[in-house]
Design a protein around this motif. Structure first.
Motif, mmCIF file in Angstrom:
data_model
loop_
_atom_site.group_PDB
_atom_site.id
_atom_site.type_symbol
_atom_site.label_atom_id
_atom_site.label_comp_id
_atom_site.label_asym_id
_atom_site.label_seq_id
_atom_site.Cartn_x
_atom_site.Cartn_y
_atom_site.Cartn_z
ATOM 1 N N VAL A 16 0.843 -1.203 0.000
ATOM 2 C CA VAL A 16 0.000 0.000 0.000
ATOM 3 C C VAL A 16 0.879 1.255 0.000
ATOM 4 C CG1 VAL A 16 -1.609 1.363 1.418
ATOM 5 C CG2 VAL A 16 -2.032 -1.081 1.033
ATOM 6 N N ALA A 17 1.940 1.247 0.797
ATOM 7 C CA ALA A 17 2.833 2.409 0.883
ATOM 8 C C ALA A 17 3.525 2.672 -0.452
ATOM 9 C CB ALA A 17 3.871 2.193 1.981
ATOM 10 N N MET A 18 3.887 1.595 -1.123
ATOM 11 C CA MET A 18 4.564 1.710 -2.414
ATOM 12 C C MET A 18 3.655 2.384 -3.462
ATOM 13 S SD MET A 18 5.891 -1.688 -4.283
ATOM 14 C CE MET A 18 5.764 -1.670 -6.029
ATOM 15 N N VAL A 19 2.417 1.930 -3.519
ATOM 16 C CA VAL A 19 1.471 2.490 -4.493
ATOM 17 C C VAL A 19 1.133 3.937 -4.126
ATOM 18 C CG1 VAL A 19 -0.863 2.254 -5.451
ATOM 19 C CG2 VAL A 19 0.542 0.222 -5.087
ATOM 20 N N THR A 20 0.930 4.175 -2.824
ATOM 21 C CA THR A 20 0.613 5.534 -2.360
ATOM 22 C C THR A 20 1.729 6.496 -2.751
ATOM 23 O OG1 THR A 20 -0.582 4.578 -0.511
ATOM 24 C CG2 THR A 20 -0.008 6.910 -0.317
ATOM 25 N N ALA A 21 2.981 6.087 -2.508
ATOM 26 C CA ALA A 21 4.130 6.954 -2.816
ATOM 27 C C ALA A 21 4.207 7.247 -4.308
ATOM 28 C CB ALA A 21 5.421 6.294 -2.327
ATOM 29 N N ALA A 22 3.976 6.231 -5.125
ATOM 30 C CA ALA A 22 4.040 6.425 -6.585
ATOM 31 C C ALA A 22 2.966 7.417 -7.040
ATOM 32 C CB ALA A 22 3.862 5.084 -7.292
ATOM 33 N N ILE A 23 1.751 7.284 -6.481
ATOM 34 C CA ILE A 23 0.649 8.179 -6.908
ATOM 35 C C ILE A 23 0.902 9.598 -6.381
ATOM 36 C CG2 ILE A 23 -1.840 8.609 -6.798
ATOM 37 C CD1 ILE A 23 -2.247 5.560 -6.641
ATOM 38 N N GLU A 24 1.424 9.682 -5.145
ATOM 39 C CA GLU A 24 1.676 11.012 -4.556
ATOM 40 C C GLU A 24 2.728 11.796 -5.344
ATOM 41 O OE1 GLU A 24 2.450 10.142 -0.469
ATOM 42 O OE2 GLU A 24 0.368 10.563 0.135
ATOM 43 N N LYS A 25 3.575 11.079 -6.072
ATOM 44 C CA LYS A 25 4.602 11.777 -6.885
ATOM 45 C C LYS A 25 3.972 12.551 -8.033
ATOM 46 C CE LYS A 25 8.719 8.984 -6.415
ATOM 47 N NZ LYS A 25 8.913 7.659 -6.964
ATOM 48 N N GLU A 26 2.751 12.176 -8.374
ATOM 49 C CA GLU A 26 2.052 12.842 -9.481
ATOM 50 C C GLU A 26 1.291 14.053 -8.909
ATOM 51 O OE1 GLU A 26 1.861 12.589 -12.940
ATOM 52 O OE2 GLU A 26 0.761 14.390 -12.350
ATOM 53 N N PRO A 27 1.717 15.276 -9.214
ATOM 54 C CA PRO A 27 1.129 16.454 -8.568
ATOM 55 C C PRO A 27 -0.373 16.615 -8.827
ATOM 56 C CG PRO A 27 2.986 17.070 -10.007
ATOM 57 C CD PRO A 27 2.787 15.603 -10.158
ATOM 58 N N ALA A 28 -0.863 16.141 -9.985
ATOM 59 C CA ALA A 28 -2.289 16.331 -10.320
ATOM 60 C C ALA A 28 -3.191 15.320 -9.598
ATOM 61 C CB ALA A 28 -2.481 16.203 -11.820
ATOM 62 N N ALA A 29 -2.596 14.360 -8.881
ATOM 63 C CA ALA A 29 -3.401 13.290 -8.265
ATOM 64 C C ALA A 29 -3.751 13.614 -6.815
ATOM 65 C CB ALA A 29 -2.626 11.975 -8.327
ATOM 66 N N GLU A 30 -5.024 13.413 -6.478
ATOM 67 C CA GLU A 30 -5.457 13.576 -5.082
ATOM 68 C C GLU A 30 -6.084 12.249 -4.640
ATOM 69 O OE1 GLU A 30 -8.980 15.832 -2.765
ATOM 70 O OE2 GLU A 30 -8.287 16.803 -4.606
ATOM 71 N N ILE A 31 -5.394 11.559 -3.718
ATOM 72 C CA ILE A 31 -5.813 10.196 -3.356
ATOM 73 C C ILE A 31 -7.065 10.205 -2.478
ATOM 74 C CG2 ILE A 31 -5.147 8.142 -2.032
ATOM 75 C CD1 ILE A 31 -2.274 8.588 -2.937
ATOM 76 N N ASP A 32 -8.046 9.390 -2.856
ATOM 77 C CA ASP A 32 -9.186 9.119 -1.973
ATOM 78 C C ASP A 32 -8.819 7.901 -1.110
ATOM 79 O OD1 ASP A 32 -11.537 8.412 -0.745
ATOM 80 O OD2 ASP A 32 -12.754 8.340 -2.546
ATOM 81 N N TYR A 33 -8.439 6.812 -1.762
ATOM 82 C CA TYR A 33 -7.930 5.672 -0.994
ATOM 83 C C TYR A 33 -6.981 4.814 -1.839
ATOM 84 C CZ TYR A 33 -11.654 2.932 -3.343
ATOM 85 O OH TYR A 33 -12.476 2.337 -4.273
ATOM 86 N N VAL A 34 -6.074 4.158 -1.123
ATOM 87 C CA VAL A 34 -5.257 3.058 -1.666
ATOM 88 C C VAL A 34 -5.375 1.983 -0.592
ATOM 89 C CG1 VAL A 34 -2.952 2.248 -2.284
ATOM 90 C CG2 VAL A 34 -3.621 4.615 -2.811
ATOM 91 N N GLU A 35 -6.033 0.872 -0.904
ATOM 92 C CA GLU A 35 -6.286 -0.120 0.149
ATOM 93 C C GLU A 35 -6.159 -1.548 -0.386
ATOM 94 O OE1 GLU A 35 -9.917 0.469 2.465
ATOM 95 O OE2 GLU A 35 -9.669 2.633 2.289
ATOM 96 N N LEU A 36 -5.812 -2.430 0.540
ATOM 97 C CA LEU A 36 -5.731 -3.860 0.225
ATOM 98 C C LEU A 36 -6.738 -4.595 1.104
ATOM 99 C CD1 LEU A 36 -2.077 -5.220 0.026
ATOM 100 C CD2 LEU A 36 -4.057 -6.234 -1.068
ATOM 101 N N HIS A 37 -7.539 -5.443 0.491
ATOM 102 C CA HIS A 37 -8.530 -6.210 1.246
ATOM 103 C C HIS A 37 -8.554 -7.648 0.751
ATOM 104 C CE1 HIS A 37 -10.357 -2.773 3.306
ATOM 105 N NE2 HIS A 37 -10.094 -2.108 2.198
ATOM 106 N N GLY A 38 -8.974 -8.541 1.646
ATOM 107 C CA GLY A 38 -9.085 -9.944 1.261
ATOM 108 C C GLY A 38 -10.334 -10.173 0.418
ATOM 109 N N LEU A 39 -10.216 -11.101 -0.523
ATOM 110 C CA LEU A 39 -11.385 -11.522 -1.308
ATOM 111 C C LEU A 39 -11.753 -12.939 -0.893
ATOM 112 C CD1 LEU A 39 -10.502 -10.208 -4.880
ATOM 113 C CD2 LEU A 39 -12.378 -9.437 -3.417
ATOM 114 N N PRO A 40 -13.010 -13.360 -0.927
ATOM 115 C CA PRO A 40 -14.132 -12.496 -1.270
ATOM 116 C C PRO A 40 -14.551 -11.622 -0.079
ATOM 117 C CG PRO A 40 -14.933 -14.681 -0.726
ATOM 118 C CD PRO A 40 -13.425 -14.732 -0.588
ATOM 119 N N GLU A 41 -15.420 -10.680 -0.341
ATOM 120 C CA GLU A 41 -16.115 -9.905 0.691
ATOM 121 C C GLU A 41 -15.272 -8.852 1.369
ATOM 122 O OE1 GLU A 41 -19.046 -11.553 3.089
ATOM 123 O OE2 GLU A 41 -20.091 -12.337 1.334
ATOM 124 N N LEU A 42 -14.065 -8.586 0.854
ATOM 125 C CA LEU A 42 -13.299 -7.425 1.313
ATOM 126 C C LEU A 42 -13.034 -7.421 2.821
ATOM 127 C CD1 LEU A 42 -15.090 -4.803 -0.957
ATOM 128 C CD2 LEU A 42 -13.049 -6.134 -1.444
#
Ligand code: AMP
Length: 284
Positions: free
Chosen positions: A225-251
Motif C-alpha cells: 500500500v505504501a509503495m502504491v501511495t508513494a508512486a501516486i503522490e509523486k504525481e502532482p495532479a493526483a489527489e488520493i481518496d484511498y489506496v487499500e488492500l482487502h481480502g477476497l471475497p467480501e473485502l
C-alpha cells in the motif's frame, strides 16, 4: 435491435423470449458505452440467446454533490454499439419509470463489503446500485448477468445480494478493459483534460509495480500500500481518496503475510474527476 423505454414494453419482450425458450443475458450499464461495456455485451451474446443491455444513469447511486447531471448521455451511439455487439434489446427507461414514487423500496447489503473503499467515500452509492440492479433482475429475469472487474467492490456487493436474495441467475465477471496506454476505460474518462489523462496513467503503472513486487515475493500489505501511495503522490495532479488492500471475497481486512486472494484498489481524483482501478493479487 429494439430500443424500449418502459417497464411494460420490456416485460413484453422478455415474456416473448421466455416463451421461445431463449436464454437471457443482462448487461446493466449507465451508458456512454465504450470498449469495456462492449466486452460485456459480446460475452453475453456468446453465452445467451437474447441479450438485454440497460442504459440508465441511476440517480439513487449519486450523492447530491456528485456528477449525476454532468454524466455523459449518448443513447443513439449506445444503441449502435449495443446492436453491433449482439444486443436484442436496449432498455433505456426514464428515472420516473424506474422510480415511480418518492416512497420506495430499497435493497441494501450491509457489512464490511459495503463499508470499505468506495462505501466510505460514497456512503449511499451501493444502496442505489443494489436497488436498481434488483429491479433490473426482476424485469429482465436473466439467466446470466454481466459485470466488470473494473468495479471490483460492486461485484462483491452484488455477489452477496444474489446469494442473500436467492436471485436465480449466474453473475459473470469480465476483466478490466484498458486503453492502449493502460488507463482503465471509463465513461468518466471523457471528463479528463489531456494533461489529467496523462497524469492518470500513474494508476495502472503503480498497480503493475505492486503486482510485480507481489510476484517477486512481497507479502507485506502495508509495504505494498505504501509503495502504491508513494508512486501516486509523486504525481502532482493526483489527489488520493484511498489506496487499500482487502481480502477476497467480501473485502475482509488484509492480513500480512498476505495469503489467498487479495484486492488492491485505488480511487484517485484528477481535477474534478474521480477514477477507480484495481488489481487482484493472488498466488499463481
Ligand atoms: P457503468 O456504465 O460505468 O456503470 O458500467 C457498467 C458495467 O460495465 C459495470 O459492470 C462495469 O464494471 C463495466 N465496466 C465499466 N468499465 C469497464 C472496463 N474498463 N472494463 C470492463 N468492464 C467495465
Amino acid at each position: 435491435m429494439k430500443l424500449v423505454k418502459t417497464v411494460a414494453e420490456l416485460r413484453k419482450e422478455i415474456a416473448l423470449a421466455k416463451r421461445q425458450g431463449l436464454s437471457i443475458g443482462l448487461v446493466p450499464t449507465m451508458g456512454a458505452l465504450h470498449a469495456g461495456h462492449a466486452s460485456l455485451i459480446e460475452a453475453a451474446a456468446k453465452e445467451n440467446d437474447f441479450v438485454v443491455v440497460s442504459v440508465f444513469v441511476n440517480p439513487t447511486q449519486f450523492a447530491p454533490n456528485e456528477d449525476l447531471d454532468a454524466y455523459p448521455r449518448t443513447l443513439a451511439a449506445d444503441c449502435v454499439l449495443a446492436e453491433a455487439k449482439g444486443a436484442a434489446v436496449v432498455f433505456a427507461p426514464s428515472p420516473k419509470e424506474m422510480y415511480p414514487s418518492a416512497d420506495m423500496t430499497w435493497v441494501e447489503v450491509t457489512g464490511n463489503v459495503t463499508k470499505v473503499l468506495c462505501g466510505r467515500s460514497r456512503p449511499i452509492h451501493f444502496r442505489g446500485v443494489t436497488t436498481v440492479v434488483s429491479k433490473l433482475f426482476n424485469l429482465a429475469q436473466p439467466d446470466r448477468a454481466y459485470f466488470g472487474q473494473k468495479d471490483a467492490q460492486q461485484v462483491e456487493v452484488l455477489k452477496r445480494m444474489v446469494k442473500d436474495l436467492f436471485f436465480p441467475l449466474e453473475l459473470r465477471v469480465m476483466p478490466i478493459i484498458r486503453e492502449a496506454d493502460g488507463l482503465a476505460r471509463s465513461s468518466r474518462n471523457t471528463y479528463l483534460s489531456e494533461k489529467e489523462h496523462d497524469a492518470a496513467l500513474v494508476l495502472n503503472k503503480s498497480l503493475r509495480e505492486a503486482e510485480a513486487a507481489f510476484a517477486a515475493g512481497e507479502r507485506d500489505a502495508a509495504k505494498i500500500v505504501a509503495m502504491v501511495t508513494a508512486a501516486i503522490e509523486k504525481e502532482p495532479a493526483a489527489e488520493i481518496d484511498y489506496v487499500e488492500l482487502h481480502g477476497l471475497p467480501e473485502l475482509t481486512p488484509a492480513v500480512s503475510p498476505l495469503k489467498g486472494t487479495n484486492l488492491l484498489a485505488v480511487a484517485v481524483k484528477f481535477g474534478t474527476t474521480r477514477l477507480i482501478d484495481n488489481v487482484v493479487l493472488e498466488e499463481k
